[in-house]
Write an enzyme that holds these catalytic residues in place. Sequence first.
Site, PDB file in Angstrom:
ATOM      1  NE  ARG A   1      12.003  -2.702   1.016  1.00 23.44           N
ATOM      2  CZ  ARG A   1      12.708  -2.049   0.058  1.00 23.44           C
ATOM      3  NH1 ARG A   1      13.074  -0.775   0.593  1.00 23.44           N
ATOM      4  NH2 ARG A   1      12.906  -2.418  -0.947  1.00 23.44           N
TER       5      ARG A   1
ATOM      6  CB  CYS B   1      -1.049  -0.061   1.187  1.00 25.70           C
ATOM      7  SG  CYS B   1       0.036   0.113   2.713  1.00 25.70           S
TER       8      CYS B   1
ATOM      9  CG  HIS C   1       7.867   4.478  -3.608  1.00 26.61           C
ATOM     10  ND1 HIS C   1       7.752   3.585  -4.662  1.00 26.61           N
ATOM     11  CD2 HIS C   1       8.014   3.702  -2.668  1.00 26.61           C
ATOM     12  CE1 HIS C   1       8.020   2.406  -4.162  1.00 26.61           C
ATOM     13  NE2 HIS C   1       8.251   2.563  -3.070  1.00 26.61           N
TER      14      HIS C   1
END
Length: 537
Positions: free
Chosen positions: A89, A55, A187
């Site tokens: 991550r 998302c 982003h």
Amino acid sequence: MAVTEKELQEILDQYPSKVQKNRTKHIFIKDGAESAQVIEANTRTIPGIITNRGCAYAGCKGVVLGPLKDMVHITHGPIGCGYYSWSTRRNKAKSDDPTQNFLNYCVSTDMQESDIVFGGEKKLAKVIDEVVDIFHPNCITVSATCPVGLIGDDISAVARAAESRHGVPVLAFSCEGYKGVSQSAGHHIANNILMERVIGAGEAEKAAGKYPINILGEYNIGGDSWEVERVLKEIGYTVVSVMTGDGSYEELKNAHTAELNLVQCHRSINYIADMLETKYGTPWLKVNFIGIQGMCESLRNMALYFGDEALIAKTEEVIAREVARIEPLIEQYKKICDGKTAFCFVGGSRGHHYQGLFAEIGIETVLAGYEFAHRDDYEGRQVIPTIKTDADTKNIPELHVSADEQRFRLKVSPEKMEELKQKIPLSDYAGMAVTMKDGSIIVDDLNHFETEEFIKLLKPDIFASGIKDKYVIQKMGIPAKQLHSYDYSGPYAGFNGAVNFARDVSMGFASPSWNYIVPPWQDEPLLTGTVTEEGVA
């Protein structure tokens, strides 16, 4: 093995007509004889289809903001959202001041039902106060999740009041998960606020060393950035800032002093690259630090940009030494990997970057795609003017910048820029499709049904993808290389990273574990029953 149009159509024919019409636009077989092959991208996934996308919040807080180590990142929303983006991550960071490295912390307002009913602004203000009191960070970010947007909490007002109260920058990101079709929207939102509030806020007017650069779209997963910086610093470059792996607020403030911006992940940070060029006159160069050839070519392009003979000579010296050192190591793994095929479906630019590294160890990529790309990531930036702006894109505010009156400076003359653009990818990205072989499959937003169908058809030896779908692949008896966070390995960038990658991939092929896996349905039925006079029991 190349897929024919007939075989592709047989897969698509299994969809209902409306779904088939949609998915046909997202898949094509590479044909170099065609002048242009258009692919649809950055549109909403059809409801009901299992996709690997994330998302907008995941793209903003999880990808771009999360690796910044000296900032405390607050998730305003239910605890599950914060937990989802907590160190998943494997962004690594180290700091000379251990009190200013908050990467391992997960801070959330932990909204409950009562907060949804009565509002969560007071709770957010209290959390910010506690963060300042406990951590004393250089900067604080607040990332909104879906419920926050739905109930109307004004996180920007809360952030402004807290900033005035404490004298610490508090940045508000309205990155509710539903804003946009994927993490790509997040982003963009993160890029806008960092450009507006952080980059250029420093007082430095000149970088501290020679050949100053920023590295954009590098998130130091498994230590990637450290391996790349090792080589760059030995050659003689000054790394002003990294956006955002092992990055910091203090470094980011002076990013305007760089002479060149390097763009690794095009999708996640091309917005900042464009705005830096407009505001400060700093060009950006598309680089690929994945694979030996990609690394060497990027280093040579950088040296060519600066045009210093000593820098060019040092670049060649380092390349020669590093390649001579790692080639024998790569060769032993290539013997195991040679002749095999791969699917490479990874977000960002990795679906493109890793194809070169696969090829260097003898593996051909027969299918590739992205989770959250735009058309220019596939077809190249020349198609940007032809992309229609839809309602989802309009949800993301556009930040329009202009040349900074005091700091704008052309780093190279217009004539030199045009000359360089003929030789190196300055302010340009050709896209993934241009380098792929004819007959290979290019697919946007690959779903689980298509994944299984293409595996049955092409029978790849390895599947490179993300954490969400690797288990399905492994249960099909195919090694899965997780390239979003590398599981427990890395780095995979740079010269040493290429060796690590070749080692891990060859281990996947050589492991005897696949010979011991017997699906339970091969030994006994998963469903049992008896037929009686009354029917099935």
